[in-house]
Design a protein around this motif. Structure first.
Motif, PDB file in Angstrom:
ATOM      1  N   LEU A 188     -23.869 -11.662 -34.822  1.00 40.75           N
ATOM      2  CA  LEU A 188     -25.277 -11.927 -34.332  1.00 40.75           C
ATOM      3  C   LEU A 188     -25.776 -12.960 -35.208  1.00 40.75           C
ATOM      4  CD1 LEU A 188     -26.855  -8.470 -33.866  1.00 40.75           C
ATOM      5  CD2 LEU A 188     -25.638  -9.748 -31.968  1.00 40.75           C
ATOM      6  N   HIS A 189     -25.378 -13.561 -36.259  1.00 41.03           N
ATOM      7  CA  HIS A 189     -25.966 -14.439 -37.143  1.00 41.03           C
ATOM      8  C   HIS A 189     -25.103 -15.910 -36.646  1.00 41.03           C
ATOM      9  CE1 HIS A 189     -28.258 -12.003 -39.639  1.00 41.03           C
ATOM     10  NE2 HIS A 189     -27.186 -11.204 -39.836  1.00 41.03           N
ATOM     11  N   SER A 190     -23.997 -15.920 -36.414  1.00 42.27           N
ATOM     12  CA  SER A 190     -23.305 -17.096 -36.269  1.00 42.27           C
ATOM     13  C   SER A 190     -22.872 -17.235 -34.572  1.00 42.27           C
ATOM     14  CB  SER A 190     -22.026 -17.193 -36.885  1.00 42.27           C
ATOM     15  OG  SER A 190     -21.116 -16.205 -36.526  1.00 42.27           O
ATOM     16  N   GLY A 191     -22.707 -16.187 -33.879  1.00 41.13           N
ATOM     17  CA  GLY A 191     -22.451 -16.063 -32.432  1.00 41.13           C
ATOM     18  C   GLY A 191     -20.882 -16.065 -32.382  1.00 41.13           C
ATOM     19  N   ARG A 192     -20.420 -16.034 -33.461  1.00 43.65           N
ATOM     20  CA  ARG A 192     -18.686 -15.531 -33.233  1.00 43.65           C
ATOM     21  C   ARG A 192     -18.423 -14.330 -32.694  1.00 43.65           C
ATOM     22  NH1 ARG A 192     -15.837 -15.711 -38.490  1.00 43.65           N
ATOM     23  NH2 ARG A 192     -17.593 -14.305 -38.932  1.00 43.65           N
ATOM     24  N   LEU A 193     -17.105 -14.321 -32.248  1.00 39.48           N
ATOM     25  CA  LEU A 193     -16.644 -13.117 -31.311  1.00 39.48           C
ATOM     26  C   LEU A 193     -15.602 -12.545 -32.054  1.00 39.48           C
ATOM     27  CD1 LEU A 193     -17.249 -11.064 -28.796  1.00 39.48           C
ATOM     28  CD2 LEU A 193     -15.717 -12.613 -27.750  1.00 39.48           C
ATOM     29  N   GLY A 194     -15.636 -11.436 -32.223  1.00 37.45           N
ATOM     30  CA  GLY A 194     -14.374 -10.481 -33.265  1.00 37.45           C
ATOM     31  C   GLY A 194     -13.743 -10.048 -32.131  1.00 37.45           C
ATOM     32  N   ILE A 195     -12.417  -9.824 -32.051  1.00 42.64           N
ATOM     33  CA  ILE A 195     -11.519  -9.155 -31.085  1.00 42.64           C
ATOM     34  C   ILE A 195     -10.556  -8.081 -32.196  1.00 42.64           C
ATOM     35  CG2 ILE A 195      -9.994  -9.147 -29.333  1.00 42.64           C
ATOM     36  CD1 ILE A 195     -11.235 -11.711 -28.513  1.00 42.64           C
ATOM     37  N   LEU A 196     -10.559  -6.996 -31.776  1.00 43.92           N
ATOM     38  CA  LEU A 196      -9.804  -6.100 -32.384  1.00 43.92           C
ATOM     39  C   LEU A 196      -8.841  -5.378 -31.355  1.00 43.92           C
ATOM     40  CD1 LEU A 196      -8.575  -4.213 -34.733  1.00 43.92           C
ATOM     41  CD2 LEU A 196     -10.374  -2.534 -34.042  1.00 43.92           C
ATOM     42  N   LEU A 197      -7.398  -5.757 -31.525  1.00 47.26           N
ATOM     43  CA  LEU A 197      -6.267  -5.298 -30.471  1.00 47.26           C
ATOM     44  C   LEU A 197      -5.407  -4.192 -31.316  1.00 47.26           C
ATOM     45  CD1 LEU A 197      -5.529  -8.558 -28.961  1.00 47.26           C
ATOM     46  CD2 LEU A 197      -7.136  -6.877 -28.063  1.00 47.26           C
ATOM     47  N   LEU A 198      -4.872  -3.423 -30.357  1.00 44.93           N
ATOM     48  CA  LEU A 198      -3.676  -2.536 -31.008  1.00 44.93           C
ATOM     49  C   LEU A 198      -2.641  -2.699 -29.906  1.00 44.93           C
ATOM     50  CD1 LEU A 198      -5.827   0.736 -31.758  1.00 44.93           C
ATOM     51  CD2 LEU A 198      -5.218  -0.923 -33.005  1.00 44.93           C
ATOM     52  N   PRO A 199      -1.945  -3.934 -30.041  1.00 44.08           N
ATOM     53  CA  PRO A 199      -0.929  -4.089 -29.132  1.00 44.08           C
ATOM     54  C   PRO A 199       0.450  -3.610 -29.326  1.00 44.08           C
ATOM     55  CG  PRO A 199      -1.090  -5.804 -30.749  1.00 44.08           C
ATOM     56  CD  PRO A 199      -2.053  -4.989 -31.171  1.00 44.08           C
ATOM     57  N   LEU A 215     -13.031 -15.666 -32.287  1.00 44.88           N
ATOM     58  CA  LEU A 215     -13.622 -16.630 -31.654  1.00 44.88           C
ATOM     59  C   LEU A 215     -14.792 -17.518 -31.821  1.00 44.88           C
ATOM     60  CD1 LEU A 215     -11.299 -15.070 -29.817  1.00 44.88           C
ATOM     61  CD2 LEU A 215     -12.531 -15.763 -27.771  1.00 44.88           C
ATOM     62  N   THR A 216     -14.775 -18.766 -32.064  1.00 50.57           N
ATOM     63  CA  THR A 216     -15.746 -19.414 -32.612  1.00 50.57           C
ATOM     64  C   THR A 216     -16.371 -20.435 -31.462  1.00 50.57           C
ATOM     65  OG1 THR A 216     -15.098 -19.693 -34.733  1.00 50.57           O
ATOM     66  CG2 THR A 216     -16.782 -21.090 -34.348  1.00 50.57           C
ATOM     67  N   PRO A 217     -17.497 -20.235 -30.947  1.00 52.68           N
ATOM     68  CA  PRO A 217     -17.967 -21.078 -29.790  1.00 52.68           C
ATOM     69  C   PRO A 217     -18.085 -22.553 -30.133  1.00 52.68           C
ATOM     70  CG  PRO A 217     -19.694 -19.916 -30.559  1.00 52.68           C
ATOM     71  CD  PRO A 217     -18.616 -19.461 -31.485  1.00 52.68           C
ATOM     72  N   ARG A 218     -17.583 -23.347 -29.073  1.00 59.81           N
ATOM     73  CA  ARG A 218     -17.675 -24.835 -29.154  1.00 59.81           C
ATOM     74  C   ARG A 218     -19.028 -25.404 -29.227  1.00 59.81           C
ATOM     75  NH1 ARG A 218     -12.479 -26.685 -29.386  1.00 59.81           N
ATOM     76  NH2 ARG A 218     -10.663 -25.304 -28.562  1.00 59.81           N
ATOM     77  N   SER A 219     -19.915 -24.745 -28.263  1.00 62.44           N
ATOM     78  CA  SER A 219     -21.313 -25.338 -28.129  1.00 62.44           C
ATOM     79  C   SER A 219     -22.293 -24.270 -27.975  1.00 62.44           C
ATOM     80  CB  SER A 219     -21.245 -26.120 -26.790  1.00 62.44           C
ATOM     81  OG  SER A 219     -21.021 -25.468 -25.721  1.00 62.44           O
ATOM     82  N   ASP A 220     -23.435 -24.365 -28.156  1.00 62.95           N
ATOM     83  CA  ASP A 220     -24.689 -23.446 -27.728  1.00 62.95           C
ATOM     84  C   ASP A 220     -24.474 -22.788 -26.512  1.00 62.95           C
ATOM     85  OD1 ASP A 220     -25.625 -23.922 -30.091  1.00 62.95           O
ATOM     86  OD2 ASP A 220     -27.201 -25.396 -29.185  1.00 62.95           O
ATOM     87  N   ASP A 221     -23.799 -23.628 -25.507  1.00 66.44           N
ATOM     88  CA  ASP A 221     -23.713 -22.911 -23.958  1.00 66.44           C
ATOM     89  C   ASP A 221     -22.334 -21.996 -24.193  1.00 66.44           C
ATOM     90  OD1 ASP A 221     -25.663 -24.417 -22.783  1.00 66.44           O
ATOM     91  OD2 ASP A 221     -24.392 -26.115 -22.225  1.00 66.44           O
ATOM     92  N   ALA A 222     -21.186 -22.377 -24.747  1.00 66.26           N
ATOM     93  CA  ALA A 222     -20.180 -21.582 -25.115  1.00 66.26           C
ATOM     94  C   ALA A 222     -20.663 -20.130 -25.799  1.00 66.26           C
ATOM     95  CB  ALA A 222     -19.255 -22.164 -25.812  1.00 66.26           C
ATOM     96  N   ILE A 264      -9.739 -20.504 -31.335  1.00 67.72           N
ATOM     97  CA  ILE A 264      -9.391 -19.241 -31.511  1.00 67.72           C
ATOM     98  C   ILE A 264      -8.370 -18.980 -32.793  1.00 67.72           C
ATOM     99  CG2 ILE A 264      -8.039 -17.264 -30.350  1.00 67.72           C
ATOM    100  CD1 ILE A 264      -8.508 -18.498 -27.616  1.00 67.72           C
ATOM    101  N   GLU A 265      -8.835 -18.133 -33.579  1.00 66.32           N
ATOM    102  CA  GLU A 265      -8.109 -17.932 -34.948  1.00 66.32           C
ATOM    103  C   GLU A 265      -7.700 -16.771 -35.083  1.00 66.32           C
ATOM    104  OE1 GLU A 265      -9.989 -21.488 -37.536  1.00 66.32           O
ATOM    105  OE2 GLU A 265     -11.126 -19.598 -37.473  1.00 66.32           O
ATOM    106  N   PHE A 266      -6.461 -16.358 -35.853  1.00 68.19           N
ATOM    107  CA  PHE A 266      -6.344 -14.989 -36.328  1.00 68.19           C
ATOM    108  C   PHE A 266      -7.132 -14.496 -37.287  1.00 68.19           C
ATOM    109  CE2 PHE A 266      -1.886 -16.203 -34.143  1.00 68.19           C
ATOM    110  CZ  PHE A 266      -1.797 -14.824 -33.489  1.00 68.19           C
ATOM    111  N   ALA A 267      -7.331 -13.442 -37.323  1.00 65.43           N
ATOM    112  CA  ALA A 267      -8.346 -12.889 -38.381  1.00 65.43           C
ATOM    113  C   ALA A 267      -7.801 -11.700 -38.948  1.00 65.43           C
ATOM    114  CB  ALA A 267      -9.665 -12.667 -37.864  1.00 65.43           C
ATOM    115  N   GLU A 268      -8.094 -11.395 -40.237  1.00 64.71           N
ATOM    116  CA  GLU A 268      -7.469 -10.061 -40.953  1.00 64.71           C
ATOM    117  C   GLU A 268      -8.227  -8.739 -40.336  1.00 64.71           C
ATOM    118  OE1 GLU A 268      -6.703  -8.170 -45.572  1.00 64.71           O
ATOM    119  OE2 GLU A 268      -7.580 -10.334 -45.113  1.00 64.71           O
ATOM    120  N   VAL A 269      -7.455  -7.646 -40.204  1.00 65.05           N
ATOM    121  CA  VAL A 269      -8.105  -6.430 -39.798  1.00 65.05           C
ATOM    122  C   VAL A 269      -8.442  -5.638 -40.987  1.00 65.05           C
ATOM    123  CG1 VAL A 269      -7.939  -4.343 -38.595  1.00 65.05           C
ATOM    124  CG2 VAL A 269      -7.219  -6.362 -37.568  1.00 65.05           C
TER     125      VAL A 269
END
Length: 290
Positions: free
Chosen positions: A240-251, A193-200, A153-158
């Motif tokens: 869809l290319h890498s399988g990474r998940l981007g999350i956008l929050l408004l906390p 979020l970058t998955p650790r494996s193909d299953d993840a 899990i890493e912070f990413a710029e919005v």
């Protein structure tokens, strides 16, 4: 002794955390009462069976039926509550919670049964040792896996480029109103979020798991939105290319450390876990017939 250990087992597994569920005190009273019944059934089953009174099995079967109703009760309650949430839990999260509540009553029965069996066959000292071991096992395994076990899990710029909103290079949505664009630019917080494996990779792409992340983090950090504002709803989108998940929050709360811990501690839902590589003996090959 079996009843005491069974009740203690259920008590150790009953915890109201940031989600405030089960509610205190009435929700806890309900589940402790059911845990006491489960423990009593498990403990009295041993002497009944030793006396060859096999009708005890019938009572255990009836108990199993009642605890299935516990699962239905939790499902119905959470589904009703979910309709009033600004960021819903989702069906997968609700079903996982209901299964956990049912299963923990069975653990109470098992702990009480094993303790009672130890007392009946070898005396109270052995029974006490068995009971303590059951409690230690419950303490060790009462917390399951979390998102950090499946992904880094890493912070990413919005990034808000006109109406287009993206997080860490992952396109999220199109926002037309300038006021909403300003709010997202000022308040938005992003994670990748970058998955650790193909299953993840398959697991975190599950829609139910994504919704669980959004709900849990919104509960812990708050959410900057009201009903009828779909543009301010937290989002989770896949690359869809890498399988990474981007999350956008408004906390509401902008503590980066708390936010990172909130995302990391989201439970990994059993219904969302997938292991496609287990079905293949070699990469790219299907399991042979037979």
């Amino acid at each position: 002794m079996g009843t005491v250990i069974g009740v203690a087992t259920r008590f150790l597994m009953l915890k109201s955390d940031y989600r405030q569920y089960p509610a205190y005190p009435h929700g806890k009273i309900i589940h402790l009462a059911l845990g006491t019944i489960a423990a009593a059934l498990g403990s009295v089953a041993v002497p009944a069976l030793l006396k060859k009174d096999f009708t005890a099995i019938t009572f255990l079967g009836m108990a199993a039926q009642q605890f299935r109703e516990v699962r239905n009760m939790e499902r119905n309650t959470l589904s009703a509550i979910d309709q009033q949430e600004l960021v819903p839990r989702g069906i997968t999260y609700i079903e996982g919670t209901a299964v956990v509540f049912e299963g923990r009553n069975y653990l109470s029965i098992l702990a009480a049964f094993l303790t009672s069996l130890g007392v009946a066959l070898f005396g109270w000292i052995v029974g006490a040792i068995v009971g303590i071991l059951c409690l230690l096992i419950v303490i060790r395994f009462r917390r399951g896996k979390t998102i950090k076990d499946a992904a880094t899990i890493e912070f990413a710029e919005v990034e808000v480029d006109g109406p287009d909103v993206s997080v860490g290079g992952i396109y999220m949505m199109n926002v037309g109103l300038e006021d909403n664009q300003r709010i997202i630019r000022e308040i938005g917080m992003g994670f990748v979020l970058t998955p650790r494996s193909d299953d993840a990779k398959v697991t975190i792409s599950n829609l139910g798991q994504r919704q669980a992340i959004l709900h849990d983090v919104s509960v812990r950090l708050g959410v900057y939105r009201d009903d009828g504002e779909p543009a301010l709803l937290p989002l989770a989108k896949l690359d869809l290319h890498s399988g990474r998940l981007g999350i956008l929050l408004l906390p509401r709360e902008h503590d980066r450390e708390v936010a990172l811990r909130a995302v990391s501690d989201v439970p990994l839902l059993e219904a969302a876990v997938r292991m496609p590589t287990e079905a293949n003996h070699r990469k790219g090959g299907a399991m042979p017939n037979g």
